[in-house]
Write a protein that holds these residues in place. Structure first.
Motif, PDB file in Angstrom:
ATOM      1  N   PHE A  66      32.781  62.560  58.495  1.00 16.77           N
ATOM      2  CA  PHE A  66      32.412  62.981  59.853  1.00 16.77           C
ATOM      3  C   PHE A  66      33.249  62.267  60.906  1.00 16.77           C
ATOM      4  O   PHE A  66      33.732  62.886  61.852  1.00 16.77           O
ATOM      5  CB  PHE A  66      30.929  62.721  60.112  1.00 16.77           C
ATOM      6  CG  PHE A  66      30.043  63.860  59.700  1.00 16.77           C
ATOM      7  CD1 PHE A  66      29.972  65.008  60.470  1.00 16.77           C
ATOM      8  CD2 PHE A  66      29.272  63.792  58.546  1.00 16.77           C
ATOM      9  CE1 PHE A  66      29.161  66.060  60.098  1.00 16.77           C
ATOM     10  CE2 PHE A  66      28.457  64.838  58.162  1.00 16.77           C
ATOM     11  CZ  PHE A  66      28.399  65.985  58.947  1.00 16.77           C
ATOM     12  N   LEU A  67      33.416  60.943  60.737  1.00 14.91           N
ATOM     13  CA  LEU A  67      34.190  60.185  61.727  1.00 14.91           C
ATOM     14  C   LEU A  67      35.630  60.669  61.760  1.00 14.91           C
ATOM     15  O   LEU A  67      36.221  60.822  62.827  1.00 14.91           O
ATOM     16  CB  LEU A  67      34.146  58.686  61.409  1.00 14.91           C
ATOM     17  CG  LEU A  67      32.800  57.988  61.608  1.00 14.91           C
ATOM     18  CD1 LEU A  67      32.889  56.528  61.175  1.00 14.91           C
ATOM     19  CD2 LEU A  67      32.358  58.067  63.062  1.00 14.91           C
ATOM     20  N   LEU A  70      36.815  63.637  60.784  1.00 16.74           N
ATOM     21  CA  LEU A  70      36.964  65.028  61.208  1.00 16.74           C
ATOM     22  C   LEU A  70      36.617  65.226  62.693  1.00 16.74           C
ATOM     23  O   LEU A  70      37.244  66.042  63.366  1.00 16.74           O
ATOM     24  CB  LEU A  70      36.058  65.920  60.346  1.00 16.74           C
ATOM     25  CG  LEU A  70      36.342  67.411  60.400  1.00 16.74           C
ATOM     26  CD1 LEU A  70      37.762  67.695  59.944  1.00 16.74           C
ATOM     27  CD2 LEU A  70      35.358  68.165  59.524  1.00 16.74           C
ATOM     28  N   PHE A  71      35.620  64.496  63.199  1.00 21.78           N
ATOM     29  CA  PHE A  71      35.157  64.771  64.557  1.00 21.78           C
ATOM     30  C   PHE A  71      35.608  63.757  65.590  1.00 21.78           C
ATOM     31  O   PHE A  71      35.395  63.950  66.778  1.00 21.78           O
ATOM     32  CB  PHE A  71      33.634  64.902  64.584  1.00 21.78           C
ATOM     33  CG  PHE A  71      33.172  66.153  63.923  1.00 21.78           C
ATOM     34  CD1 PHE A  71      33.213  67.365  64.603  1.00 21.78           C
ATOM     35  CD2 PHE A  71      32.741  66.141  62.606  1.00 21.78           C
ATOM     36  CE1 PHE A  71      32.826  68.528  63.983  1.00 21.78           C
ATOM     37  CE2 PHE A  71      32.351  67.309  61.984  1.00 21.78           C
ATOM     38  CZ  PHE A  71      32.384  68.507  62.665  1.00 21.78           C
ATOM     39  N   LEU A  72      36.218  62.646  65.159  1.00 19.32           N
ATOM     40  CA  LEU A  72      36.719  61.692  66.146  1.00 19.32           C
ATOM     41  C   LEU A  72      38.204  61.378  65.952  1.00 19.32           C
ATOM     42  O   LEU A  72      38.985  61.542  66.883  1.00 19.32           O
ATOM     43  CB  LEU A  72      35.888  60.397  66.111  1.00 19.32           C
ATOM     44  CG  LEU A  72      34.475  60.539  66.698  1.00 19.32           C
ATOM     45  CD1 LEU A  72      33.621  59.313  66.387  1.00 19.32           C
ATOM     46  CD2 LEU A  72      34.522  60.742  68.207  1.00 19.32           C
ATOM     47  N   VAL A  73      38.583  60.976  64.751  1.00 16.46           N
ATOM     48  CA  VAL A  73      39.971  60.521  64.569  1.00 16.46           C
ATOM     49  C   VAL A  73      40.952  61.699  64.598  1.00 16.46           C
ATOM     50  O   VAL A  73      41.895  61.703  65.395  1.00 16.46           O
ATOM     51  CB  VAL A  73      40.117  59.729  63.251  1.00 16.46           C
ATOM     52  CG1 VAL A  73      41.564  59.293  63.062  1.00 16.46           C
ATOM     53  CG2 VAL A  73      39.188  58.519  63.254  1.00 16.46           C
ATOM     54  N   TYR A  74      40.678  62.712  63.770  1.00 16.98           N
ATOM     55  CA  TYR A  74      41.589  63.861  63.732  1.00 16.98           C
ATOM     56  C   TYR A  74      41.741  64.535  65.107  1.00 16.98           C
ATOM     57  O   TYR A  74      42.871  64.755  65.570  1.00 16.98           O
ATOM     58  CB  TYR A  74      41.131  64.865  62.656  1.00 16.98           C
ATOM     59  CG  TYR A  74      41.553  66.279  62.915  1.00 16.98           C
ATOM     60  CD1 TYR A  74      42.878  66.673  62.685  1.00 16.98           C
ATOM     61  CD2 TYR A  74      40.657  67.225  63.414  1.00 16.98           C
ATOM     62  CE1 TYR A  74      43.290  67.972  62.957  1.00 16.98           C
ATOM     63  CE2 TYR A  74      41.059  68.519  63.684  1.00 16.98           C
ATOM     64  CZ  TYR A  74      42.372  68.896  63.457  1.00 16.98           C
ATOM     65  OH  TYR A  74      42.765  70.168  63.736  1.00 16.98           O
ATOM     66  N   PRO A  75      40.640  64.868  65.805  1.00 17.61           N
ATOM     67  CA  PRO A  75      40.825  65.539  67.099  1.00 17.61           C
ATOM     68  C   PRO A  75      41.488  64.656  68.154  1.00 17.61           C
ATOM     69  O   PRO A  75      42.185  65.171  69.026  1.00 17.61           O
ATOM     70  CB  PRO A  75      39.402  65.908  67.523  1.00 17.61           C
ATOM     71  CG  PRO A  75      38.505  65.079  66.702  1.00 17.61           C
ATOM     72  CD  PRO A  75      39.209  64.773  65.439  1.00 17.61           C
TER      73      PRO A  75
END
Lengths: 297, 325
Positions: free
Chosen positions: B53-54, B56-61
């Motif tokens: 989750f971290l 996909l929703f914070l680092v990647y974006p």
């Protein structure tokens, strides 16, 4: 000696009692004025929401506090009957409950690993979590919106559940790890010696002992999601107006009427209802969550 | 409608069941591995959902946004620093940046200041709990609801008409006003009107944290100073305040981040019009009204860069705490 000392020790408390009293009147005045200033805005909204539209338009809310009393439920009847607010309320619930439950589970597993398992890179990884605590959501919106569009889930509840889980995790992991990490080591060691697997230790020991932190986190995350505007605005509103939560809908009502709608107060108060119940019933946990999340306890 | 409720119930019951089954399953999976490998593999399996989750929703974006800020509207070609050149050359963007600086300075100052004053005052009255509840309550409601509340407070009717807004009625008693609080751009009065709303919401946050630290101070320390003849002000200056400084820093950094991210209040109350815009709302407008993802990403990157120092400061503070642990 004793007789001579008595009057002196008798005088001192009287002097300090006098000083405390003098400070007291001023102190009480200041505290009460502060309380009134902080309460007035909310009270004004509450009173106006129960006044007929014509009254609220023509006179200030404070006039309603004096006779003749003219309170009515017509704003609430309108809001619940003829607008989408009831649907929005339900949507807010449908969004908030899973978006609270899912990250707590995910965070509890990670927090347990951070607290009671040894592995290389543990500290570095947790420092990354601490860093992620302050990432502005704005820096994630566009790529995620594209991702959701690609998966075909833009505008769905699933999209906001996933997004809120990701956004809520750094705080959840941080809070739970700080709490679980401060539990007594001996408990886990003796459980391991007795042959308990990590799964057993987690469900039988770590989770029951972490109830205060879990409760604080649940309240925190629930209020965060319930009160959220940005995430719903980005991932839902553009695509699927049927799924809008209360915040987006009320913000839309403000913009479309220039803040002039007589129903705005009733709608806003309905949106505050659940947070207020949570607040009054569970304030202690809420405070604990805030204090524990910022100052390490 | 029923369909939605069913989906929600499935999510509330089903997802935790799946997660619990997953954790139980990892233990079964680990049986396949030799004993020596288990402790090395296990933590990663426990952290996998969170890391997923971290990532996909914070680092990647975040990385995606940084890349997009150097690309054109739709991300089809590189444009170098063009989007940033637009930002620092656009009067609207610079005005938003200036407002964020006002937010940062004054929201932080107000919340830390009022939080400290209120915490110290209510510490000395017997109805402390009630007083704290009243001050703390606005933090539980949404910023949108707070916007509605304060639109009533700031309501403006032309001179001569009955003032229904609380503030204009109050100043009207002394013959002043009425003032269209959210429209006056002189001295950024309308931006200050918005900052006041956030101050009303967040003072309780400062108060609660400072109050907890205040109660952690050893009373014998204060008593000893009083016995030595120090007055209340000297006790505060010499003992209480220095001990509170780390806590004030914690509240201050949180408020700096809140000020930089300020969005809801501005979006709902003024829409960023009349020189009240802020970076977060500017980003929203570039994204949805204009549809320029390159520029919107550049705005987000400016926000991110502004927050990075706080990020490292927090990490440093965390490391220091861990060293003591």
């Amino acid at each position: 000696m004793t007789a001579a000392a008595t009057p002196i020790s008798d005088v001192r408390p009287r002097v300090s009692r006098f000083r405390r009293l003098r400070g007291g009147v001023g102190l009480h005045a200041v505290v009460i004025v502060l309380m009134v200033i902080w309460a007035v805005p909310t009270v004004g909204l509450l009173v106006n929401s129960f006044r007929p539209a014509a009254d609220a338009f023509g006179t200030g809310w404070w006039t309603a506090l004096f006779p003749p009393y003219q309170f009515s439920f017509e704003n609430y009847e309108h809001v619940l009957g003829q607008s989408n607010i009831a649907t929005n309320f339900l949507n807010s619930l449908i969004i908030s409950i899973p978006a609270t439950v899912i990250p707590i589970f995910v965070a509890a597993f990670a927090a347990y690993a951070f607290s009671w398992m040894e592995f290389p890179g543990r500290n570095v990884l947790f420092v990354v979590v601490v860093g992620l605590l302050v990432v502005p959501l704005q820096a994630t919106l566009i790529p995620i919106l594209k991702l959701f569009a690609g998966w075909g889930i833009a505008g769905t509840f699933l999209a906001v559940w996933l997004a809120h889980t990701g956004y809520g995790l750094p705080f959840a992991v941080y809070l739970l790890r700080n709490f679980m990490g401060s539990l007594p080591r001996e408990v886990f060691e003796s459980a391991a010696i007795d042959g308990a697997s990590p799964v057993t230790s987690f469900f039988r020991l770590a989770i029951p002992m972490s109830v205060p932190a879990l409760a604080a986190l649940a309240i925190f995350q629930f209020l965060f999601v319930w009160n959220d505007l940005l995430v719903a605005l980005i991932y839902i509103s553009a695509v699927n107006p049927d799924n809008l939560p209360l915040t987006v809908s009320i913000a839309g009502l403000i913009t479309s009427t220039g803040g002039g709608s007589e129903f705005l107060g009733a709608a806003a108060f309905l949106s505050m209802l659940l947070p207020l119940v949570v607040f009054f019933a569970l304030q202690r946990y809420f405070v604990r969550g805030i204090v524990g999340g910022s100052v390490k306890g | 409608m029923e369909e939605r409720i069913i989906t929600a119930i499935v999510a509330v019951v089903g997802v935790p069941l799946v997660l619990v089954a997953y954790i139980w399953g990892t233990e079964q999976l680990l049986r396949v591995f030799p004993d020596g490998a288990k402790p090395r593999l296990r933590p990663w399996l426990w952290m996998l959902p969170a890391l997923g989750f971290l990532g996909l929703f914070l680092v990647y974006p975040m990385i995606g946004t940084i890349i997009a800020s150097f690309q054109n509207t739709l991300g089809t070609a590189w444009v170098g620093l063009e989007n940033f050149a637009w930002f620092f050359g656009s009067p609207d963007a610079l005005s938003a940046l200036k407002n964020n600086v006002l937010w940062l300075i004054f929201l932080t100052l107000f919340v830390v200041g009022f939080g400290l004053i209120v915490a110290i005052l209510v510490d000395r009255v017997r109805y402390e709990t009630a007083a704290k509840s009243v001050i703390f309550l606005p933090l539980a409601i949404s910023m949108v609801a707070a916007s509605v509340i304060w639109l009533y407070m700031y309501q403006y009717k032309p001179p001569g008409a009955v003032q229904t807004g609380t503030l204009n009625a109050v100043i009207g008693v002394s013959g002043a006003g009425p003032i269209p609080w959210l429209q006056v751009q002189d001295f950024s009065l309308n931006t200050f009107a918005l900052i006041i709303v956030m101050t009303w919401m967040w003072t309780g946050f400062g108060m609660v944290i400072i109050s907890a630290a205040l109660k952690g101070i050893n009373p014998e320390l204060l008593e000893a100073a009083r016995v030595d003849g120090a007055n209340e002000w000297q006790v505060f200056r010499g003992i209480v305040f220095p001990l509170l400084v780390p806590t004030l820093v914690v509240v201050g950094t949180t408020m700096i981040i809140t000020a930089l991210k300020a969005f809801d209040i501005v979006y709902a109350m003024t829409g960023g019009n009349l020189e009240t815009d802020v970076i977060a709302n500017l980003m929203y407008k570039q994204m949805f009204r204009v549809g320029d993802f390159g520029r919107a990403s550049a705005v987000a990157v400016v926000l991110l860069v502004a927050i990075v120092p706080i990020m490292f400061f927090n990490i440093g503070r965390f490391r220091a705490q861990e060293a003591v642990r």
